[in-house]
Design a protein around this motif. Structure first.
Motif, mmCIF file in Angstrom:
data_model
loop_
_atom_site.group_PDB
_atom_site.id
_atom_site.type_symbol
_atom_site.label_atom_id
_atom_site.label_comp_id
_atom_site.label_asym_id
_atom_site.label_seq_id
_atom_site.Cartn_x
_atom_site.Cartn_y
_atom_site.Cartn_z
ATOM 1 N N TRP A 72 0.829 -1.213 0.000
ATOM 2 C CA TRP A 72 0.000 0.000 0.000
ATOM 3 C C TRP A 72 0.865 1.265 0.000
ATOM 4 O O TRP A 72 0.371 2.363 -0.277
ATOM 5 C CB TRP A 72 -0.884 -0.018 1.262
ATOM 6 C CG TRP A 72 -2.019 0.934 1.244
ATOM 7 C CD1 TRP A 72 -2.031 2.213 1.752
ATOM 8 C CD2 TRP A 72 -3.322 0.728 0.701
ATOM 9 N NE1 TRP A 72 -3.267 2.792 1.567
ATOM 10 C CE2 TRP A 72 -4.069 1.898 0.912
ATOM 11 C CE3 TRP A 72 -3.939 -0.349 0.044
ATOM 12 C CZ2 TRP A 72 -5.399 2.029 0.512
ATOM 13 C CZ3 TRP A 72 -5.260 -0.213 -0.348
ATOM 14 C CH2 TRP A 72 -5.962 0.964 -0.126
ATOM 15 N N GLN A 73 2.144 1.125 0.293
ATOM 16 C CA GLN A 73 3.018 2.282 0.509
ATOM 17 C C GLN A 73 2.907 3.317 -0.606
ATOM 18 O O GLN A 73 2.996 2.979 -1.781
ATOM 19 C CB GLN A 73 4.465 1.814 0.606
ATOM 20 C CG GLN A 73 5.422 2.908 1.026
ATOM 21 C CD GLN A 73 6.792 2.338 1.334
ATOM 22 O OE1 GLN A 73 6.904 1.452 2.170
ATOM 23 N NE2 GLN A 73 7.806 2.810 0.660
ATOM 24 N N GLY A 74 2.684 4.585 -0.203
ATOM 25 C CA GLY A 74 2.564 5.665 -1.178
ATOM 26 C C GLY A 74 1.130 6.075 -1.440
ATOM 27 O O GLY A 74 0.875 7.146 -1.975
ATOM 28 N N LEU A 75 0.154 5.231 -1.042
ATOM 29 C CA LEU A 75 -1.250 5.572 -1.295
ATOM 30 C C LEU A 75 -1.846 6.462 -0.195
ATOM 31 O O LEU A 75 -2.856 7.119 -0.416
ATOM 32 C CB LEU A 75 -2.100 4.294 -1.376
ATOM 33 C CG LEU A 75 -2.408 3.739 -2.764
ATOM 34 C CD1 LEU A 75 -3.290 2.510 -2.648
ATOM 35 C CD2 LEU A 75 -3.100 4.769 -3.645
ATOM 36 N N GLY A 76 -1.221 6.443 0.991
ATOM 37 C CA GLY A 76 -1.745 7.257 2.091
ATOM 38 C C GLY A 76 -2.987 6.624 2.715
ATOM 39 O O GLY A 76 -3.453 5.583 2.278
ATOM 40 N N ARG A 80 -7.058 2.402 5.586
ATOM 41 C CA ARG A 80 -7.768 1.658 4.539
ATOM 42 C C ARG A 80 -7.112 0.303 4.318
ATOM 43 O O ARG A 80 -7.794 -0.704 4.139
ATOM 44 C CB ARG A 80 -7.731 2.442 3.212
ATOM 45 C CG ARG A 80 -8.606 3.666 3.200
ATOM 46 C CD ARG A 80 -8.610 4.308 1.832
ATOM 47 N NE ARG A 80 -7.315 4.877 1.481
ATOM 48 C CZ ARG A 80 -6.924 5.181 0.248
ATOM 49 N NH1 ARG A 80 -7.716 4.940 -0.763
ATOM 50 N NH2 ARG A 80 -5.748 5.716 0.017
ATOM 51 N N ALA A 81 -5.788 0.270 4.303
ATOM 52 C CA ALA A 81 -5.073 -0.998 4.070
ATOM 53 C C ALA A 81 -5.281 -1.952 5.244
ATOM 54 O O ALA A 81 -5.481 -3.153 5.051
ATOM 55 C CB ALA A 81 -3.587 -0.715 3.872
ATOM 56 N N VAL A 112 -15.889 -0.635 5.041
ATOM 57 C CA VAL A 112 -16.835 -0.469 3.922
ATOM 58 C C VAL A 112 -17.988 0.434 4.372
ATOM 59 O O VAL A 112 -18.709 0.105 5.307
ATOM 60 C CB VAL A 112 -17.377 -1.836 3.443
ATOM 61 C CG1 VAL A 112 -18.506 -1.649 2.433
ATOM 62 C CG2 VAL A 112 -16.249 -2.659 2.829
ATOM 63 N N GLY A 113 -18.139 1.569 3.700
ATOM 64 C CA GLY A 113 -19.243 2.490 3.987
ATOM 65 C C GLY A 113 -20.347 2.318 2.963
ATOM 66 O O GLY A 113 -20.297 1.414 2.108
#
Ligand code: SF4
Length: 352
Positions: A72-76, A80-81, A112-113
């Motif tokens: 996930w690194q870089g997605l911020g 979420r991850a 999940v919303g």
């Protein structure tokens, strides 16, 4: 009539994306979580990486949290991850690998919303739930003249009721994708293509001159400033250089990621006493002062509700220090490269 016009437009102009035209709920869920707060161009590479690295929900469930955070690194927005991983474990281990196919059960998954549940339910199972993202809010508020501030539960309820009245129940998947694309490609935030718009005859905002006013947004959140003084602490051992890493804990930004030990303040430390203050901090937390200290330049890093002003400080010790702060440990450079880190730390390391 509305759906027919929209579908004709979508057939000509809709975006062709790797997560469209498929009915695998796991892949659709991956794409939706990745694309939250992320541009499609950036999200596409991450989606392809996740599908290749974790082809099934069981593969994702069996990965360690550190592996998932590294992917996930870089997605911020790293929560979420973590939520993605928790939910994958629930689906794989508690539900026997079968992705839920009812809206309520999808909504019960961690992270999940309503928006994501509606996307998975309609795209994978063709259930009639409207997907309401920023593009849909903008398009619908202008078309029907809705002045309710968007992004609230009240607004979601109101827009959902309206969309349920105009949705084509035979193809809710195509309806939702077409609505999102129309808002993104035609009814754009700035300079929408009103002159060529297929809805300009009936559009409230176009007829009433309210295009610039709609959608109505909530008052902006106040941005908080945080000052982080990162200590890049190093020393040599018989088999090579060591540096000290700190793992961030629960209840704050970047939970679970690695960084350098730090001193945090709510206002900047004055330049003329910075070196002395940092030397004192290191002497106290490491058991002795460093051999040498070098204060580097500042990096400004913007998060959604925070501005981070980071200053990196090189601190060299001649040998392994007697102690270090909690949640820190020494690592080699090789190990450092395999750890999940925030974009801020990545920015610093890539400049070295
Ligand atoms: S006429 Fe303009 S504001 Fe109205 S729906 Fe079309 S692009 Fe959007």
């Amino acid at each position: 009539m509305f759906s027919e016009k929209l579908f004709r437009w979508y057939a000509d102009y809709g975006r062709r994306l790797p997560w469209r035209g498929i009915d695998n709920p796991y892949y659709i869920w991956l794409s939706e979580i990745i694309l939250q707060q992320t541009r499609i161009e950036q999200g596409r590479a991450y989606y392809e990486h996740f599908v290749a690295t974790y082809p099934t929900v069981e593969d994702l469930a069996k990965a360690s949290e550190e592996q998932v955070l590294k992917s996930w690194q870089g997605l911020g927005y790293y929560s979420r991850a973590r939520n993605l991983h928790t939910a994958a474990r629930h689906v794989a281990f508690d539900l026997g690998g079968r992705f839920p196919d009812r809206y309520e059960d999808i909504l019960a998954l961690k992270g999940v919303g309503r928006y994501t549940a509606a996307a998975i339910a309609s795209f994978a199972f063709r259930l009639p739930y409207p997907v309401i993202d920023g593009n849909v809010y903008r398009f619908v508020s202008r078309l029907y003249g809705i002045f309710t501030p968007i992004g609230t539960d009240k607004a979601y309820d109101e827009f959902e009721r309206l969309l349920l009245n105009v949705m084509d129940y035979r193809r809710p998947d195509i309806f939702n994708q077409a609505m999102m694309d129309f808002g993104s490609l035609c009814c754009k935030p700035v300079s929408p293509d009103c002159a060529d718009c297929i809805f300009r005859q009936e559009c409230f905002a176009h007829k009433e001159g309210k295009v610039e006013v709609l959608p109505v947004k909530q008052a902006p959140v106040i941005i908080q400033e945080r000052y982080l003084y990162y200590m890049d602490i190093r020393w040599h051992e018989s088999d090579g250089e060591r540096l000290l890493v700190h793992q961030r804990q629960a209840g704050d930004i970047w939970q679970g990621l690695y960084e350098f030990p730090l001193l945090e303040t709510t206002s900047p430390i004055k330049e003329d006493c910075l070196a002395e203050r940092l030397r004192e901090f290191l002497a106290e937390s490491m058991g002795c002062p460093p051999e040498s200290l070098m204060v580097g330049s500042r990096l400004r890093h913007q998060l959604t509700h925070r501005t981070i002003i980071a200053q990196f400080v090189g601190a060299n010790y001649t040998s392994r220090p007697p102690k270090w702060p909690d949640n820190c440990r020494p690592v080699s450079w090789e190990e450092m490269k395999s750890l999940p880190i925030s974009r801020l730390i990545d920015r610093y390391l890539s400049k070295m």
